[in-house]
Design a protein around this motif. Structure first.
Motif, PDB file in Angstrom:
ATOM      1  N   GLY A   1     -10.779  43.528  -8.589  1.00 14.22           N
ATOM      2  CA  GLY A   1     -10.978  43.554 -10.040  1.00 14.22           C
ATOM      3  C   GLY A   1     -12.584  43.982 -10.019  1.00 14.22           C
ATOM      4  N   PHE A   2     -13.132  43.596  -9.033  1.00 12.01           N
ATOM      5  CA  PHE A   2     -14.753  43.883  -9.018  1.00 12.01           C
ATOM      6  C   PHE A   2     -15.331  44.385  -7.740  1.00 12.01           C
ATOM      7  CE2 PHE A   2     -13.508  40.059 -11.425  1.00 12.01           C
ATOM      8  CZ  PHE A   2     -14.013  40.429 -12.753  1.00 12.01           C
ATOM      9  N   GLY A   3     -16.212  45.304  -7.871  1.00 15.69           N
ATOM     10  CA  GLY A   3     -16.961  45.755  -6.653  1.00 15.69           C
ATOM     11  C   GLY A   3     -17.922  44.861  -6.330  1.00 15.69           C
ATOM     12  N   GLY A   4     -18.514  44.865  -4.968  1.00 18.34           N
ATOM     13  CA  GLY A   4     -19.532  44.061  -4.566  1.00 18.34           C
ATOM     14  C   GLY A   4     -19.253  42.692  -4.254  1.00 18.34           C
ATOM     15  N   GLN A   5     -17.972  42.391  -3.962  1.00 19.31           N
ATOM     16  CA  GLN A   5     -17.697  40.833  -3.559  1.00 19.31           C
ATOM     17  C   GLN A   5     -17.782  40.877  -1.896  1.00 19.31           C
ATOM     18  OE1 GLN A   5     -14.443  39.371  -5.950  1.00 19.31           O
ATOM     19  NE2 GLN A   5     -13.841  41.389  -5.951  1.00 19.31           N
ATOM     20  N   SER A   6     -17.651  39.686  -1.334  1.00 21.18           N
ATOM     21  CA  SER A   6     -17.815  39.576   0.091  1.00 21.18           C
ATOM     22  C   SER A   6     -16.498  39.669   0.793  1.00 21.18           C
ATOM     23  CB  SER A   6     -18.490  38.266   0.246  1.00 21.18           C
ATOM     24  OG  SER A   6     -19.653  37.974  -0.197  1.00 21.18           O
ATOM     25  N   TYR A   7     -16.392  40.275   1.822  1.00 21.27           N
ATOM     26  CA  TYR A   7     -15.142  40.421   2.699  1.00 21.27           C
ATOM     27  C   TYR A   7     -14.731  39.143   2.944  1.00 21.27           C
ATOM     28  CZ  TYR A   7     -12.474  41.862   6.558  1.00 21.27           C
ATOM     29  OH  TYR A   7     -11.386  42.182   7.569  1.00 21.27           O
ATOM     30  N   ILE A   8     -13.484  38.752   2.958  1.00 17.60           N
ATOM     31  CA  ILE A   8     -12.593  37.503   3.178  1.00 17.60           C
ATOM     32  C   ILE A   8     -12.186  37.617   4.611  1.00 17.60           C
ATOM     33  CG2 ILE A   8     -10.768  35.933   2.569  1.00 17.60           C
ATOM     34  CD1 ILE A   8     -10.759  37.215  -0.197  1.00 17.60           C
ATOM     35  N   PRO A   9     -12.773  36.759   5.399  1.00 21.66           N
ATOM     36  CA  PRO A   9     -12.694  36.879   6.866  1.00 21.66           C
ATOM     37  C   PRO A   9     -11.330  36.913   7.315  1.00 21.66           C
ATOM     38  CG  PRO A   9     -14.502  35.485   6.437  1.00 21.66           C
ATOM     39  CD  PRO A   9     -13.836  35.752   5.019  1.00 21.66           C
ATOM     40  N   TYR A  10     -10.539  36.178   6.673  1.00 25.47           N
ATOM     41  CA  TYR A  10      -8.973  35.880   7.184  1.00 25.47           C
ATOM     42  C   TYR A  10      -8.086  37.370   7.281  1.00 25.47           C
ATOM     43  CZ  TYR A  10      -7.020  35.092   2.461  1.00 25.47           C
ATOM     44  OH  TYR A  10      -6.425  35.117   1.156  1.00 25.47           O
ATOM     45  N   CYS A  11      -8.623  38.369   6.480  1.00 27.09           N
ATOM     46  CA  CYS A  11      -7.958  39.521   6.318  1.00 27.09           C
ATOM     47  C   CYS A  11      -8.025  40.438   7.551  1.00 27.09           C
ATOM     48  CB  CYS A  11      -8.637  40.293   5.062  1.00 27.09           C
ATOM     49  SG  CYS A  11      -8.286  39.280   3.508  1.00 27.09           S
ATOM     50  N   THR A  12      -8.915  39.980   8.553  1.00 28.33           N
ATOM     51  CA  THR A  12      -9.046  40.828   9.877  1.00 28.33           C
ATOM     52  C   THR A  12      -7.700  40.490  10.658  1.00 28.33           C
ATOM     53  OG1 THR A  12     -11.347  40.677   9.843  1.00 28.33           O
ATOM     54  CG2 THR A  12     -10.272  41.147  11.920  1.00 28.33           C
ATOM     55  N   ASP A  13      -7.285  39.031  10.572  1.00 28.32           N
ATOM     56  CA  ASP A  13      -5.841  38.794  11.450  1.00 28.32           C
ATOM     57  C   ASP A  13      -4.734  39.649  10.555  1.00 28.32           C
ATOM     58  OD1 ASP A  13      -7.181  37.230  13.245  1.00 28.32           O
ATOM     59  OD2 ASP A  13      -6.707  35.486  11.962  1.00 28.32           O
ATOM     60  N   LYS A  14      -4.886  39.789   9.229  1.00 30.64           N
ATOM     61  CA  LYS A  14      -3.555  40.539   8.573  1.00 30.64           C
ATOM     62  C   LYS A  14      -3.784  41.882   9.070  1.00 30.64           C
ATOM     63  CE  LYS A  14      -2.532  39.977   4.091  1.00 30.64           C
ATOM     64  NZ  LYS A  14      -3.110  40.052   2.666  1.00 30.64           N
ATOM     65  N   ILE A  15      -4.999  42.762   9.191  1.00 29.63           N
ATOM     66  CA  ILE A  15      -4.805  43.920   9.486  1.00 29.63           C
ATOM     67  C   ILE A  15      -4.492  44.185  10.763  1.00 29.63           C
ATOM     68  CG2 ILE A  15      -6.558  46.043  10.028  1.00 29.63           C
ATOM     69  CD1 ILE A  15      -8.336  44.395   7.941  1.00 29.63           C
ATOM     70  N   ARG A  16      -4.677  43.154  11.695  1.00 26.70           N
ATOM     71  CA  ARG A  16      -4.245  43.256  13.211  1.00 26.70           C
ATOM     72  C   ARG A  16      -2.706  43.141  13.122  1.00 26.70           C
ATOM     73  NH1 ARG A  16      -7.682  39.479  14.979  1.00 26.70           N
ATOM     74  NH2 ARG A  16      -9.315  40.889  15.387  1.00 26.70           N
ATOM     75  N   ALA A  17      -2.282  42.228  12.552  1.00 29.05           N
ATOM     76  CA  ALA A  17      -0.656  41.933  12.476  1.00 29.05           C
ATOM     77  C   ALA A  17      -0.128  43.224  11.850  1.00 29.05           C
ATOM     78  CB  ALA A  17      -0.221  40.819  11.495  1.00 29.05           C
ATOM     79  N   LEU A  18      -0.629  43.646  10.684  1.00 27.79           N
ATOM     80  CA  LEU A  18      -0.063  45.083  10.310  1.00 27.79           C
ATOM     81  C   LEU A  18      -0.085  46.198  11.101  1.00 27.79           C
ATOM     82  CD1 LEU A  18       0.903  46.491   7.802  1.00 27.79           C
ATOM     83  CD2 LEU A  18      -1.187  46.709   6.864  1.00 27.79           C
TER      84      LEU A  18
ATOM     85  N   VAL B   1      -4.852  47.048   2.474  1.00 26.84           N
ATOM     86  CA  VAL B   1      -5.032  45.602   2.573  1.00 26.84           C
ATOM     87  C   VAL B   1      -6.337  45.415   1.923  1.00 26.84           C
ATOM     88  CG1 VAL B   1      -5.572  43.898   4.300  1.00 26.84           C
ATOM     89  CG2 VAL B   1      -3.887  45.618   4.989  1.00 26.84           C
ATOM     90  N   MET B   2      -6.272  44.402   0.842  1.00 20.23           N
ATOM     91  CA  MET B   2      -7.150  44.059  -0.109  1.00 20.23           C
ATOM     92  C   MET B   2      -8.140  42.962   0.722  1.00 20.23           C
ATOM     93  SD  MET B   2      -7.494  45.714  -2.923  1.00 20.23           S
ATOM     94  CE  MET B   2      -8.947  44.943  -3.342  1.00 20.23           C
ATOM     95  N   SER B   3      -9.270  43.201   0.909  1.00 21.04           N
ATOM     96  CA  SER B   3      -9.928  42.129   1.509  1.00 21.04           C
ATOM     97  C   SER B   3     -10.983  41.606   0.848  1.00 21.04           C
ATOM     98  CB  SER B   3     -10.708  42.881   2.804  1.00 21.04           C
ATOM     99  OG  SER B   3     -11.284  44.013   2.390  1.00 21.04           O
ATOM    100  N   VAL B   4     -10.868  41.722  -0.586  1.00 20.43           N
ATOM    101  CA  VAL B   4     -11.539  40.833  -1.672  1.00 20.43           C
ATOM    102  C   VAL B   4     -10.518  40.536  -2.702  1.00 20.43           C
ATOM    103  CG1 VAL B   4     -13.792  41.504  -1.502  1.00 20.43           C
ATOM    104  CG2 VAL B   4     -12.221  42.689  -3.053  1.00 20.43           C
ATOM    105  N   ASN B   5     -10.373  39.709  -3.583  1.00 21.40           N
ATOM    106  CA  ASN B   5      -9.582  39.607  -4.904  1.00 21.40           C
ATOM    107  C   ASN B   5      -9.901  40.854  -5.629  1.00 21.40           C
ATOM    108  OD1 ASN B   5      -7.796  37.187  -4.339  1.00 21.40           O
ATOM    109  ND2 ASN B   5      -9.963  36.214  -4.039  1.00 21.40           N
TER     110      ASN B   5
ATOM    111  N   SER C   1      -5.339  51.132   5.338  1.00 22.83           N
ATOM    112  CA  SER C   1      -6.725  51.018   4.561  1.00 22.83           C
ATOM    113  C   SER C   1      -7.187  49.731   4.220  1.00 22.83           C
ATOM    114  CB  SER C   1      -6.333  51.908   3.234  1.00 22.83           C
ATOM    115  OG  SER C   1      -7.694  52.113   2.308  1.00 22.83           O
ATOM    116  N   VAL C   2      -8.469  49.448   4.225  1.00 25.05           N
ATOM    117  CA  VAL C   2      -9.151  48.413   3.924  1.00 25.05           C
ATOM    118  C   VAL C   2     -10.122  48.487   2.753  1.00 25.05           C
ATOM    119  CG1 VAL C   2     -10.171  46.210   4.779  1.00 25.05           C
ATOM    120  CG2 VAL C   2      -8.709  47.335   6.066  1.00 25.05           C
ATOM    121  N   ASP C   3      -9.990  47.457   1.712  1.00 23.08           N
ATOM    122  CA  ASP C   3     -10.671  47.683   0.532  1.00 23.08           C
ATOM    123  C   ASP C   3     -11.221  46.486   0.183  1.00 23.08           C
ATOM    124  OD1 ASP C   3     -11.387  48.398  -1.944  1.00 23.08           O
ATOM    125  OD2 ASP C   3      -9.606  48.927  -2.863  1.00 23.08           O
ATOM    126  N   GLY C   4     -12.787  46.081  -0.011  1.00 28.58           N
ATOM    127  CA  GLY C   4     -13.424  45.002  -0.360  1.00 28.58           C
ATOM    128  C   GLY C   4     -14.208  44.635   0.522  1.00 28.58           C
ATOM    129  N   GLY C   5     -15.528  44.633   0.410  1.00 30.62           N
ATOM    130  CA  GLY C   5     -16.670  43.964   0.980  1.00 30.62           C
ATOM    131  C   GLY C   5     -16.811  44.614   2.384  1.00 30.62           C
TER     132      GLY C   5
END
Ligand code: DX5
Ligand code: ZN
Length: 226
Positions: free
Chosen positions: A142-159, A136-140, A173-177
Motif C-alpha cells: 500500500g505504501f512505499g518507504g516502509q521497513s522490511y519485515i524480518p520474518y520474510c527472510t525465512d519465507k524467501i528461503r522456504a520458497l 514475496v511482499m516484505s511490507v504490508n 521477487s522481494v518487494d518492500g523495505g
C-alpha cells in the motif's frame, strides 16, 4: 540465475519520469516495477493503464506490473494493451488464481503471484508451475518507504527450497523495505528480483542504482565461484 533490479516507480518523481528512467537505463537497469493500487485491496490509489501506456511509448524496459487490486481478472486485457510484460496478481485478491494465471499466459504475458507478509507459501503449492515469478511482499502492501519485515527472510528461503526441489526456474521477487543494507540478506535467502522504491529514488538516483547493481553483480560472481 539472473539477478535483477526492478526499481519501483511509486517513489519516482512523476514530473521527471523520462529523465529518471534514462538515469536507470544508463546504469544498466532494464526492469521497472509498477505499483497499481485500487484503494480497495490496499488503502492507496496510485496510477493505472493511461500512465503505463504513456510510459510504454518512452521505454523498452520490461514492465513488471504489480496489481494491488481486487478481482484483477477484470483488467488483464487492459494491462496487456497498456504494455505490461509481467502481470503480478495478489493471491489474496483473486478468487480463481488458476484460471487467471492461465489467462495471463494466454494473453502473452508472464505470470506473477504476490503474497502478503502474513500469507503462507503453501498457497502456491498447486500453482507454482503456473508462475513465472512469485513476489514475496516484505511490507504490508500500500505504501512505499516502509521497513522490511524480518520474518520474510525465512519465507524467501522456504520458497527458494520449494522452487529448487521441483526443478523450476521461477523468479523470486522481494518487494518492500529493501535497501543497500539488507539486500545481501534477501539475496542470500534466495531472491533474484529485487524491487526497491525509496532506496533507489530518494537522494542520488544514479549512486543508489549503481550501489544496487554492484551488489547484484558481486552476489552473482560469488555464486559462480561456489
Ligand atoms: C508497496 C509496493 C512497493 C513499494 C516499495 O505496496 O508494492 O513496490 O513501492 O517501496 P519501498 O522500496 O520504498 O519499500
Ligand atoms: Zn510493488
Amino acid at each position: 540465475m539472473n539477478y535483477i533490479l526492478s526499481p519501483s516507480l511509486l517513489s519516482a518523481d512523476f514530473g521527471r519520469m523520462g529523465e529518471q528512467l534514462k538515469i536507470l537505463e544508463d546504469c544498466g537497469v532494464n526492469f521497472t516495477h509498477m505499483d497499481v493500487m485500487d484503494g480497495m485491496f490496499v488503502p492507496s490509489i496510485s496510477f493505472g493503464m493511461p500512465v503505463l501506456k504513456s510510459l510504454r511509448t518512452q521505454s523498452d524496459f520490461i514492465f513488471d506490473v504489480h496489481l494491488m487490486i481486487e478481482d484483477p481478472e477484470r483488467y488483464l486485457v487492459a494491462f496487456k494493451e497498456a504494455g505490461a510484460d509481467i502481470l503480478t496478481i495478489h493471491a489474496e485478491a483473486c478468487r480463481h488464481l488458476d484460471r487467471t494465471l492461465h489467462a495471463i499466459r494466454y494473453l502473452g504475458m508472464k505470470t506473477g503471484v504476490a503474497i502478503n507478509p502474513s500469507t503462507p507459501i503453501s498457497v502456491l503449492e498447486h500453482i507454482l508451475e503456473l508462475c513465472d515469478m512469485v513476489l514475496v511482499m516484505s511490507v504490508n502492501p500500500g505504501f512505499g518507504g516502509q521497513s522490511y519485515i524480518p520474518y520474510c527472510t525465512d519465507k524467501i528461503r522456504a520458497l527458494r527450497k520449494m522452487v529448487d526441489e521441483r526443478g523450476l526456474s521461477v523468479n523470486i521477487s522481494v518487494d518492500g523495505g529493501v535497501n543497500l543494507s539488507n539486500v545481501d540478506e534477501v539475496l542470500e535467502a534466495g531472491a533474484n528480483v529485487i524491487v526497491a522504491g525509496s532506496a533507489v529514488f530518494a537522494g542520488d538516483i544514479e549512486a543508489n542504482t549503481k550501489g544496487f547493481m554492484q551488489k547484484l553483480e558481486d552476489f552473482a560472481a560469488k555464486q559462480t565461484k561456489s
